[in-house]
Design an enzyme around this catalytic site. Structure first.
Site, PDB file in Angstrom:
ATOM      1  N   LYS A 162     -22.505 -19.470  26.047  1.00  0.00           N
ATOM      2  CA  LYS A 162     -22.117 -20.821  26.470  1.00  0.00           C
ATOM      3  C   LYS A 162     -20.731 -21.065  25.901  1.00  0.00           C
ATOM      4  CE  LYS A 162     -23.134 -24.544  28.740  1.00  0.00           C
ATOM      5  NZ  LYS A 162     -24.267 -25.412  28.456  1.00  0.00           N
ATOM      6  N   SER A 230     -22.526 -19.247  30.825  1.00  0.00           N
ATOM      7  CA  SER A 230     -22.550 -20.648  31.217  1.00  0.00           C
ATOM      8  C   SER A 230     -21.480 -21.385  30.417  1.00  0.00           C
ATOM      9  CB  SER A 230     -23.922 -21.276  30.947  1.00  0.00           C
ATOM     10  OG  SER A 230     -24.911 -20.707  31.780  1.00  0.00           O
TER      11      SER A 230
END
Length: 369
Positions: A162, A230
């Site tokens: 992330k 992500s």
């Protein structure tokens, strides 16, 4: 020395529901202090302003804080990687990775799951989409591998990250310091952050040489087969979770990977499950999985040619529904048909993650004692 790992999937029944995590802790499956990482899907729009990720993050961290001995600063360091958007049949859920209680499993010569988590150096807004970010991510992946006790890149089957994306505030911050940014389109910056991170993973694992600046988010022949990236507004560094197999660790779980060559490639999902060590017939069905499949983790991307298996589609021309949502729903349906379970991790924006128009697949299975 790496420790055995428990891997369990829990449903998320409302935006702030973390009761599944609480039950696992209360039932003694693992301790709150032993949670290594959580990777989950939330029900928002999947865009820059998808605050369901922040709500889920807060709910899960509150459980870790209430039921463990780590303080707020320590709990804040646990990677909770949330991918927003459960389009189509996809169902909100989370997969929890935690060290097993001491003594539950004996060491084994069989390859079993090990996990390493690390944070990169701070990624500045002007780094996103550029070689500086590639290098920072690559260094973080190497650190996570070391923590996991993995020395060979071939033993890494899944790297979930992330990373930050660009918003108006960070764009203006870069400008105030005399820098420009890769793009001022905040939604596009999500794709760019993901693709740059994937190249960092591929570089660290020796899948590619370090790319030149002009190849980032451009040369689609470069990709990682194990990257799942992500991005969001809630952090300024790369959270990195490396999942692989190691001998001598023990436990019940094993991870493998494959790739989908296009959005309909169900065989790529089955290949990943087989890679994880689950024996299957030549033409398997979801019933053949029993209760052995913990979860699968996929990235997907609308094919830039606008075609799938020679047939034209209008995902990239649709002004009403963004292609992010359309391809996520498509691949989510294909994946749920394979697994028989709509609670699967399917995330969009997969440039440099798997072949163009397809994407990587990781599978974790429970092989028993």
């Amino acid at each position: 020395m790496a420790r055995p790992v428990e891997v369990h999937k829990v449903a998320i029944e409302s935006v702030t529901d973390a009761s599944g995590l609480a039950r696992l802790i209360d039932d003694g499956v693992f301790a709150a202090d032993d949670v290594l990482a959580v990777i989950g899907k939330t029900e928002g729009n999947g865009g820059v302003n998808d605050y369901t990720r922040i709500l889920a993050d807060r709910a899960f961290r509150e459980v870790l804080l209430e039921r463990g001995s780590r303080d707020a600063a320590q709990v804040a360091q646990v990677p909770l990687v949330w991918s927003g958007g459960t389009d189509g049949v996809l169902s909100p859920h989370a997969t929890v990775f935690a060290h097993a209680p001491e003594g539950r499993y004996r060491p084994s010569d069989e390859p079993r799951v090990t996990v390493g988590v690390a944070m990169s150096e701070t990624i500045l807004p002007e780094d996103i989409g550029r070689p500086a970010m590639v290098r920072k991510v690559a260094d973080g992946v190497r650190k996570a591998m070391e923590i996991a006790g993995i020395s060979e890149a071939a033993d890494v089957h899944y790297v979930q990250t992330k990373t930050p994306l660009l918003v108006l505030e960070t764009i203006n911050d870069a400008k105030s310091r005399g820098h420009d940014v890769f793009t001022e389109d905040t939604l596009k910056s999500m794709d760019v952050s993901n693709s740059t991170t994937a190249l960092g993973i591929a570089t660290a694992l020796g899948e590619i040489e370090e790319p030149a600046a002009e190849q980032i988010h451009a040369d689609l022949s470069l990709y990682s087969s194990v990257a799942s990236c992500s991005s969001g507004v809630e952090l300024d560094r790369a959270q990195i979770v490396v999942v692989g197999n190691a001998r001598g660790v023990g436990g019940r779980f094993r991870v493998g990977h494959g790739v989908m060559r296009d959005a309909l490639d169900a065989d790529g999902i089955w290949d990943a499950i087989r890679s994880a060590g689950l024996p299957l017939p030549e033409r398997p069905r979801s019933e053949d999985l029993g209760q052995r499949l913990v979860n699968v983790f996929l990235k997907c991307e609308a094919d830039p040619t606008g075609r799938v298996r020679g047939r034209r589609n209008i995902m990239l021309d649709d002004s009403d529904v963004h292609w992010h949502r359309q391809i996520k729903a498509t691949v989510g349906g294909v994946t749920a048909a394979v697994t028989g379970d709509p609670a699967v991790f399917v995330s969009v924006a997969a440039v440099h993650q798997g072949p163009s128009g397809g994407g990587p697949v990781a599978a974790i299975v429970d092989l028993g004692d």
